[in-house]
Design a protein around this motif. Structure first.
Motif, PDB file in Angstrom:
ATOM      1  N   ASP A 264      -8.074  38.493 139.887  1.00 40.08           N
ATOM      2  CA  ASP A 264      -7.775  39.287 141.076  1.00 40.08           C
ATOM      3  C   ASP A 264      -6.668  38.647 141.914  1.00 40.08           C
ATOM      4  N   LYS A 265      -6.574  37.308 141.877  1.00 37.47           N
ATOM      5  CA  LYS A 265      -5.464  36.661 142.566  1.00 37.47           C
ATOM      6  C   LYS A 265      -4.142  36.972 141.874  1.00 37.47           C
ATOM      7  N   VAL A 266      -4.175  37.062 140.546  1.00 34.98           N
ATOM      8  CA  VAL A 266      -2.956  37.448 139.812  1.00 34.98           C
ATOM      9  C   VAL A 266      -2.523  38.854 140.226  1.00 34.98           C
ATOM     10  N   ILE A 267      -3.477  39.771 140.348  1.00 32.81           N
ATOM     11  CA  ILE A 267      -3.158  41.145 140.750  1.00 32.81           C
ATOM     12  C   ILE A 267      -2.458  41.153 142.106  1.00 32.81           C
ATOM     13  N   ALA A 268      -3.044  40.468 143.085  1.00 33.10           N
ATOM     14  CA  ALA A 268      -2.477  40.463 144.435  1.00 33.10           C
ATOM     15  C   ALA A 268      -1.121  39.762 144.474  1.00 33.10           C
ATOM     16  N   GLU A 269      -1.035  38.587 143.853  1.00 25.51           N
ATOM     17  CA  GLU A 269       0.219  37.824 143.874  1.00 25.51           C
ATOM     18  C   GLU A 269       1.348  38.583 143.181  1.00 25.51           C
ATOM     19  N   LEU A 270       1.045  39.153 142.021  1.00 23.37           N
ATOM     20  CA  LEU A 270       2.104  39.827 141.264  1.00 23.37           C
ATOM     21  C   LEU A 270       2.561  41.112 141.936  1.00 23.37           C
ATOM     22  N   LEU A 271       1.649  41.842 142.549  1.00 25.20           N
ATOM     23  CA  LEU A 271       2.055  43.072 143.236  1.00 25.20           C
ATOM     24  C   LEU A 271       3.027  42.765 144.374  1.00 25.20           C
ATOM     25  N   TYR A 272       2.747  41.692 145.114  1.00 23.50           N
ATOM     26  CA  TYR A 272       3.655  41.345 146.211  1.00 23.50           C
ATOM     27  C   TYR A 272       4.909  40.650 145.686  1.00 23.50           C
ATOM     28  N   ALA A 273       4.766  39.812 144.664  1.00 21.58           N
ATOM     29  CA  ALA A 273       5.919  39.075 144.149  1.00 21.58           C
ATOM     30  C   ALA A 273       6.938  39.985 143.479  1.00 21.58           C
ATOM     31  N   SER A 274       6.443  41.033 142.820  1.00 20.55           N
ATOM     32  CA  SER A 274       7.332  41.824 141.964  1.00 20.55           C
ATOM     33  C   SER A 274       7.502  43.265 142.404  1.00 20.55           C
ATOM     34  N   GLY A 275       6.675  43.744 143.347  1.00 22.65           N
ATOM     35  CA  GLY A 275       6.791  45.129 143.798  1.00 22.65           C
ATOM     36  C   GLY A 275       6.450  46.151 142.735  1.00 22.65           C
ATOM     37  N   LEU A 276       5.630  45.777 141.758  1.00 19.88           N
ATOM     38  CA  LEU A 276       5.300  46.694 140.663  1.00 19.88           C
ATOM     39  C   LEU A 276       4.418  47.838 141.138  1.00 19.88           C
ATOM     40  N   ARG A 277       4.527  48.972 140.451  1.00 25.00           N
ATOM     41  CA  ARG A 277       3.530  50.029 140.580  1.00 25.00           C
ATOM     42  C   ARG A 277       2.258  49.529 139.897  1.00 25.00           C
ATOM     43  N   ILE A 278       1.110  50.022 140.342  1.00 27.26           N
ATOM     44  CA  ILE A 278      -0.144  49.539 139.780  1.00 27.26           C
ATOM     45  C   ILE A 278      -0.240  49.866 138.293  1.00 27.26           C
ATOM     46  N   SER A 279       0.302  51.011 137.871  1.00 17.05           N
ATOM     47  CA  SER A 279       0.280  51.375 136.448  1.00 17.05           C
ATOM     48  C   SER A 279       1.145  50.429 135.626  1.00 17.05           C
ATOM     49  N   GLU A 280       2.254  49.971 136.218  1.00 11.40           N
ATOM     50  CA  GLU A 280       3.131  49.014 135.538  1.00 11.40           C
ATOM     51  C   GLU A 280       2.440  47.660 135.401  1.00 11.40           C
ATOM     52  N   LEU A 281       1.692  47.289 136.429  1.00 12.59           N
ATOM     53  CA  LEU A 281       1.005  45.998 136.419  1.00 12.59           C
ATOM     54  C   LEU A 281      -0.036  45.929 135.308  1.00 12.59           C
ATOM     55  N   VAL A 282      -0.912  46.943 135.227  1.00  8.67           N
ATOM     56  CA  VAL A 282      -1.985  46.882 134.231  1.00  8.67           C
ATOM     57  C   VAL A 282      -1.447  47.048 132.811  1.00  8.67           C
ATOM     58  N   ALA A 283      -0.238  47.584 132.657  1.00 12.90           N
ATOM     59  CA  ALA A 283       0.360  47.753 131.325  1.00 12.90           C
ATOM     60  C   ALA A 283       1.032  46.480 130.817  1.00 12.90           C
ATOM     61  N   LEU A 284       1.134  45.454 131.660  1.00 12.87           N
ATOM     62  CA  LEU A 284       1.804  44.217 131.250  1.00 12.87           C
ATOM     63  C   LEU A 284       1.031  43.508 130.144  1.00 12.87           C
ATOM     64  N   ASP A 285       1.766  42.972 129.185  1.00 12.94           N
ATOM     65  CA  ASP A 285       1.214  42.082 128.172  1.00 12.94           C
ATOM     66  C   ASP A 285       1.635  40.655 128.496  1.00 12.94           C
TER      67      ASP A 285
ATOM     68  N   GLY B 287     -14.020  43.104 128.639  1.00 15.83           N
ATOM     69  CA  GLY B 287     -13.184  42.496 127.608  1.00 15.83           C
ATOM     70  C   GLY B 287     -11.954  43.260 127.195  1.00 15.83           C
ATOM     71  N   ALA B 288     -11.783  44.502 127.669  1.00 15.31           N
ATOM     72  CA  ALA B 288     -10.614  45.311 127.322  1.00 15.31           C
ATOM     73  C   ALA B 288      -9.563  45.218 128.433  1.00 15.31           C
ATOM     74  N   ARG B 289      -8.426  45.851 128.216  1.00  9.99           N
ATOM     75  CA  ARG B 289      -7.374  45.880 129.226  1.00  9.99           C
ATOM     76  C   ARG B 289      -7.913  46.463 130.525  1.00  9.99           C
ATOM     77  N   LEU B 290      -7.582  45.852 131.644  1.00 10.03           N
ATOM     78  CA  LEU B 290      -7.980  46.359 132.953  1.00 10.03           C
ATOM     79  C   LEU B 290      -7.332  47.717 133.183  1.00 10.03           C
ATOM     80  N   ASN B 291      -8.081  48.665 133.774  1.00 15.30           N
ATOM     81  CA  ASN B 291      -7.488  49.974 134.020  1.00 15.30           C
ATOM     82  C   ASN B 291      -6.996  50.106 135.458  1.00 15.30           C
ATOM     83  N   VAL B 292      -6.261  51.160 135.719  1.00 11.60           N
ATOM     84  CA  VAL B 292      -5.622  51.371 137.021  1.00 11.60           C
ATOM     85  C   VAL B 292      -6.658  51.466 138.132  1.00 11.60           C
ATOM     86  N   ARG B 293      -7.746  52.180 137.894  1.00 10.36           N
ATOM     87  CA  ARG B 293      -8.755  52.360 138.942  1.00 10.36           C
ATOM     88  C   ARG B 293      -9.335  51.028 139.382  1.00 10.36           C
TER      89      ARG B 293
END
Length: 331
Positions: free
Chosen positions: A169-190, A249-255
């Protein structure tokens, strides 16, 4: 990870309307490269029109649809108090659909040609102050799990899983502010989309357009900690190369990702900002406040139009005016 777009045409519609809509969605997917989210939005809007026509017991063929029918549909949407934004989007979808139908000789005249979309409401987005961002991203701030994850995390028991969820969850918050990604773009990252040497992300944005986005050292630290120590606690085989993983265990979803940020913002207690887009608004405004070039910010955010990015200049001016009133002796 690139997701394969799919269409969702409703079988409840008559074939006279559903079949050309399905052909149009296939055209958008194959020839225009529209994303799955865009296809779903078009399908919803066009299905709304089709269902209205059926409800009116008209059920016309595409050639029989008139501008009067379309105006009756719009009147019904007005009566239902549909927002201007939704109304504008539905009109745009219908106009684009009939323009395509005319081009492909499915109709003789375009009944949507004279439809006018309402002017969009120009709302300035809520923006977090730097002090609020510091609190949100502070090492001492506990970012809670999303609603879909917390129950499962509790059931699994071990502290390692709870720590993994908190680290993610810290990665989610840090990356959203650091990179300005849309949430759909964030969860699609590999994981493979991250270049740690250059501190950049390879992002697949709207319209399947790829861009490279930088991120800073604080984000780098939490990403490395997550990948090295915590991701393996949650990830299963179905996660494949996903950067962010849910407790199952699967990819995190947008919701789930959206709920993580919504709860974190709510916990601040002193902001009207809500949802992950607030961080995208915030980073854009902070970049412009700091002197970043408008076109550089456009590229950073992945905006197709500079006009979209210019909204944030209004936010900056509004903040300047507010500060002026508070601080200038003769304001």
């Amino acid at each position: 990870m690139k997701q394969e777009p799919t269409t969702h045409t409703s079988t409840a519609l008559s074939a006279k309307f559903a079949e050309p809509v399905a052909d149009y969605l296939e055209y958008l997917q194959r020839e225009r490269g529209r994303s799955a989210n865009t296809l779903r939005a078009y399908d919803v809007d066009l299905r709304n029109l089709g269902q209205f026509l059926q409800h009116q017991s008209q059920d016309p063929s595409l050639k029989q649809i008139t501008v009067e029918m379309l105006r009756d549909w719009l009147a019904q949407l007005h009566e239902a108090q549909v927002s201007r934004t939704t109304l504008a989007r539905r009109i745009s979808a219908v106009k684009n659909f009939f323009a395509w139908a005319l081009k492909h000789q499915l109709i003789d005249t375009d009944p949507a040609l004279r439809l006018a979309a309402p002017k969009k409401e120009r709302r300035l987005p809520h923006v977090l102050q730097p002090s609020q961002i510091d609190r949100l991203l502070s090492e001492k701030t506990e970012v809670t799990a999303g609603a879909g994850d917390s129950e499962s995390a509790a059931e699994s028991g071990p502290d390692a899983r709870s720590q993994a969820v908190a680290a993610r969850d810290k990665v989610i918050a840090e990356l959203l502010y650091a990179s300005g990604l849309r949430i759909s773009e964030l969860v699609a990252l590999d994981v493979g989309d991250i270049d740690f040497e250059r501190r950049t992300l390879k992002v697949l944005g709207k319209g399947n357009k790829e861009r490279v986005v930088p991120f800073g050292k604080p984000a780098e630290r939490v990403i490395i900690a997550w990948i090295r120590s915590h991701r393996k606690v949650l990830a299963r085989q179905e996660a494949k190369g996903a950067l962010l993983v849910g407790v199952r265990g699967a990819r995190l979803n947008v919701r789930q990702a959206r709920e993580v940020i919504s709860k974190a913002l709510e916990s601040l207690g002193d902001t009207a900002a809500s949802g992950p887009h607030a961080l995208r608004h915030t980073v854009a405004t902070h970049l412009l406040d700091g002197g970043a070039d408008l076109r550089a910010v456009q590229e950073f955010l992945g905006h197709a139009s500079l006009a979209t990015t210019q909204l944030y200049t209004h936010v900056s001016v509004d903040r300047l005016r507010q500060s002026y009133r508070q601080a200038h002796p003769r304001a």
